[in-house]
Every structure is written in structure tokens, then in C-alpha cells.
Design an enzyme around this catalytic site. Structure first.
Site, short mmCIF file in Angstrom:
data_model
loop_
_atom_site.label_atom_id
_atom_site.label_comp_id
_atom_site.label_asym_id
_atom_site.label_seq_id
_atom_site.Cartn_x
_atom_site.Cartn_y
_atom_site.Cartn_z
N PHE A 32 0.85 -1.19 0.00
CA PHE A 32 0.00 0.00 0.00
C PHE A 32 0.89 1.24 0.00
O PHE A 32 1.77 1.38 0.84
CB PHE A 32 -0.93 0.04 1.22
CG PHE A 32 -1.84 1.24 1.20
CD1 PHE A 32 -3.04 1.20 0.51
CD2 PHE A 32 -1.47 2.42 1.83
CE1 PHE A 32 -3.87 2.33 0.45
CE2 PHE A 32 -2.30 3.55 1.78
CZ PHE A 32 -3.50 3.49 1.09
N ASP A 82 9.41 2.57 1.53
CA ASP A 82 8.24 3.31 2.02
C ASP A 82 8.10 3.08 3.51
O ASP A 82 7.62 2.04 3.96
CB ASP A 82 6.99 2.81 1.27
CG ASP A 82 5.72 3.54 1.73
OD1 ASP A 82 5.78 4.27 2.73
OD2 ASP A 82 4.67 3.34 1.08
N LYS A 107 3.06 10.24 7.75
CA LYS A 107 2.28 9.90 8.95
C LYS A 107 2.79 10.56 10.24
O LYS A 107 2.40 11.67 10.51
CB LYS A 107 2.16 8.39 9.06
CG LYS A 107 1.30 7.83 7.89
CD LYS A 107 0.45 6.65 8.25
CE LYS A 107 -0.64 6.46 7.21
NZ LYS A 107 -0.43 5.34 6.29
C1 LIG Z 1 -0.71 5.56 4.75
C2 LIG Z 1 0.35 5.09 3.83
C3 LIG Z 1 0.65 5.77 2.63
C4 LIG Z 1 -0.17 6.95 2.14
O1 LIG Z 1 -0.11 8.04 2.99
P1 LIG Z 1 -1.25 9.17 2.93
O2 LIG Z 1 -0.71 10.26 3.81
O3 LIG Z 1 -2.51 8.56 3.43
O4 LIG Z 1 -1.36 9.60 1.52
C5 LIG Z 1 1.71 5.33 1.87
N1 LIG Z 1 2.43 4.27 2.25
C6 LIG Z 1 2.18 3.59 3.38
C7 LIG Z 1 3.05 2.44 3.75
C8 LIG Z 1 1.13 3.96 4.21
O5 LIG Z 1 0.86 3.27 5.32
#
Ligand SMILES: *Cc1c(COP(=O)(O)O)cnc(C)c1O
Length: 387
Positions: A134, A219, A248
Site C-alpha cells: 500500500f 516506504d 504519517k
Molecule cells: C498511509 C500510507 C501511505 C499513504 O499516505 P497518505 O498520507 O494517506 O497519503 C503510503 N504508504 C504507506 C506504507 C502507508 O501506510
């Protein structure tokens, strides 16, 4: 006092409808506790969906925001700024590799920027991501995201993306080649079901990228800032990426993202990318105070200790609907034999807020500052609800 019902009705009337919402209106938070409009307390294991590692309304962050709000709130990156300079220096100082940093406003934006930078630096366009990965909901990030129900309504997506099974070194080695710009991986898959990389996977990904001249993009939007027991999850492995994506919990709950580009790639060409709010002084002040708190309060160590304790306690319960319990630090998932949604509602009714991670994984993402009494309460409530 305004009631939960009034807030819910008003919001329902005007909101987009995109979010499946829970029937509670949260109006105040402190540490790992949240309060609804009628004063009822909840133990927070949602943690702002990963944005509240530091807990709600951390006093040092509140003070930094208050001071900066009264000083300067807007200063685009076409100018220099004291708060930004100080924060960039502080963030660079804790990253596990020498880096230049691009500041943006969310996780998806960090991913978008990382994908663009990978194309720019490699002169190639293909990206290999992972099944169950994700990375966000904007078109580029969505192209890297695997979940078909997020992707399909928006096809055609950005071309050149492939998905291989997460944790499978051979599949990765077979898919990466001389036209691969980047491999994009989470150190632990969060939304995809709290799935840990097998030992040696990130190291193997690094070696595969090196063999083919591809960039390794990690990520850490969800795993970063102490969540897994290190400030950054890749520190468990010692792997050095080309590009690290953060968001985040970077600014203690405020919207901010960052892209760290390994110094060996030099600085990026002027005008190639940008965003109006990037490097905003208010957010830099908040993020700087947050970073200091992560270090002063040793939050990665707290995540390690509390996470290990929680995992051990949960595993000892032998809950009938639970197939497997997984976790790293305070990123914890209970894989159920059935759908998770009804259990989330039952937990809420008993004052515990938790998250799903896919259809049948119950995810606990409490602020790292959560107290052991609150964790005891979470365990007791899970035991009741899952018996
Ligand atoms: C939440 C998340 C995203 C996206 O972040 P947003 O601020 O919601 O756009 C990308 N990568 C990972 C691993 C995430 O948990």
C-alpha cells in the site's frame, strides 16, 4: 454541550461519503486516550492511522505550534526559513544514511515525488512493487498499490508498474531488469495485513537493485518514527535505500511528508518538482519538536518493549477466532479466521479503538506513549470481544 448525534448528523449531511465512518465523534485527545463529545473515554489503538505515534497533543509539540503560529505560518520554499533550516538539519542528522530532503504534505505525495525522482535519476520508467503493498491513493501511488478494489475503478493507471509477491526474493530477482527504474517496498506491510519481511529480504532487494542499476525506494510512511522499535524500520536490517519515503507520524499528526534522497545522487534539477505547502514553517516547527520528543523519550525503545510484551500477552490468550498474531514493535496484527469489521465495532462499544488491515486482520497501532494500564485494558477487552 453538543452531542455525538448532532455532530454525526451534521457531518453526514455534508461529507463526501468516501469514508466508511464509525459512529463516534472524537473531540479531544491526550496521550493514548481520546474523548467523544459526551466525555466518554476511548483507548486509542488507531493512533491517527499511524500519524499519532507521539500521542495526542504532546505538550512540546503543542508549544512549538503555538509559538510558530504566532510568528510565521506561510513561507514557500522559494525563500529560506529558520524553522525549515533547523528541521532539515535535525532530520538529516537522524537518517541512517547521508541524504538531501524534499518536504511535502502527505504519504501519497512523498510516494509520487519518490517515483518521479526515480525516473529522473535513472532515466528509466518501470517500477516493481509488491502484492499487498500500500502506497497511497493518488494516481502514481495508486499504480504502486496492489489492492484491486482501490485500483480498478480508476484504470487506466500509470503504465510500467509490476507487482511481485512480497517477501519472495526469487520473484523479485526475476522481475527486475535493465529497464527497472525502481523497486518500491515497505519494510513491514501495514495496510496489507501487518506482514513482516522475511530475514534477508531487504538485503536481497538491495543487491538485486545494485545488479541492475535500479533504485531501491523504501516506504516508511507507516513504519517510520519509532513504530517498529527503531526510529526507522530499515535500521533493523542496515539496508541503505536510494530514496526513503516518510509521512504519517513525522509531524505528530499534522499533514507532512518527506523524501530523503541518498547524497550520492546529488541535488535534483531546479524546477523539476515542487509543492506550495512543502517545507511550511509551522509544520517544520511541529516536526522538529516531535523528532526531539522521539529521541528524548526513547520512543523506539518503548515500542520495542511494549510491543514484545503485548505480543507475548496476546499470544498466551489463545483466542478462538485468531489464526495468527504478528508484529514488530507496536505495529501488531491479529489475523482472524473471519471478517474483522464486527469485532472493531464491538471493541469501540467497549471503549477501545482499533483498525483493520485488509478484510481479516485486526491491527493495533497505539501511540508509542501508551501506558501499560491502558494496554492491560486493551488486552482484557480483546479477550472479551474475541472469546
Ligand atoms: C498511509 C500510507 C501511505 C499513504 O499516505 P497518505 O498520507 O494517506 O497519503 C503510503 N504508504 C504507506 C506504507 C502507508 O501506510
Amino acid at each position: 454541550m453538543i452531542s455525538n448525534a448532532t455532530i454525526i448528523a451534521t457531518e453526514q449531511q455534508h461529507t463526501s461519503g468516501l469514508y466508511p465512518k464509525r459512529g463516534v465523534a472524537l473531540v479531544r485527545g491526550e496521550g493514548a486516550r481520546l474523548y467523544d463529545a459526551e466525555g466518554r473515554v476511548y483507548i486509542d489503538c488507531v493512533g491517527g492511522q499511524g500519524a499519532a505515534n507521539l500521542g495526542h497533543c504532546h505538550p512540546a509539540v503543542v508549544a512549538a505550534i503555538q509559538a510558530q503560529a504566532a510568528t510565521l505560518m506561510s513561507c514557500p520554499e522559494i525563500f529560506y526559513n529558520d524553522q525549515r533550516a533547523a528541521y532539515l538539519q535535525a532530520l538529516a542528522g537522524v537518517l541512517p544514511f547521508p541524504a538531501r530532503i524534499f518536504l511535502c504534505n502527505s504519504g501519497a505525495e512523498a510516494i509520487e515525488a519518490g517515483l518521479k525522482f526515480a525516473r529522473l535519476l535513472s532515466g528509466r520508467h518501470e517500477v516493481v512493487a509488491t502484492m499487498r503493498g500500500f502506497h497511497g491513493r493518488t494516481m502514481g501511488a495508486l499504480s504502486a498499490t496492489w489492492e484491486p478494489k482501490y485500483r480498478e475503478p480508476f484504470a487506466p493507471l500509470v503504465p510500467g508498474f509490476a507487482h511481485v509477491p512480497y517477501g519472495d526474493t526469487e520473484a523479485l530477482a526475476n522481475r527486475v531488469n535493465a529497464s527497472t527504474a525502481a523497486v518500491l517496498l515497505e519494510p513491514v506491510q501495514g495496510e496489507g495485513g501487518v506482514r513482516l519481511a522475511p530475514a534477508g529480504y531487504l538485503e536481497a532487494a538491495r543487491a538485486i537493485c545494485d545488479r541492475h542499476g535500479a533504485l531501491l525506494l523504501i516506504d516508511e510512511v507507516q513504519t517510520g518514527f519509532g513504530r517498529t522499535g527503531r526510529l526507522f524500520a530499515l535500521e533493523h536490517s542496515g539496508v541503505v535505500p536510494d530514496i526513503l519515503l516518510l509521512a504519517k507520524s513525522i509531524a505528530a499528526g499534522l499533514p507532512m511528508g518527506a523524501v530523503a534522497i541518498h547524497e550520492r545522487h546529488g541535488s535534483l534539477p531546479g524546477g523539476a518538482h515542487g509543492t506550495t505547502f512543502g517545507g511550511n514553517p509551522l509544520l517544520c516547527a511541529a516536526a522538529h519538536a516531535a523528532l526531539q520528543a522521539y529521541r528524548d523519550e526513547e520512543l523506539p525503545r518503548q515500542a520495542t518493549e511494549k510491543g514484545a510484551w503485548l505480543l507475548e500477552r496476546l499470544t498466551a490468550l489463545h483466542l478462538p477466532p485468531v489464526r495468527e498474531i504478528r508484529g514488530l514493535g507496536l505495529l501488531v496484527g491479529l489475523e482472524l479466521k473471519t471478517r474483522v469489521q464486527p469485532y472493531l465495532q464491538a471493541l469501540l462499544d467497549q471503549g477501545v479503538l482499533a483498525l483493520p488491515a485488509g478484510p481479516n486482520v485486526l491491527r493495533l497501532l497505539p501511540p508509542l506513549v501508551i501506558g501499560y494500564e491502558d494496554l492491560e485494558q486493551v488486552i482484557a477487552t480483546l479477550q472479551t470481544v474475541l472469546s
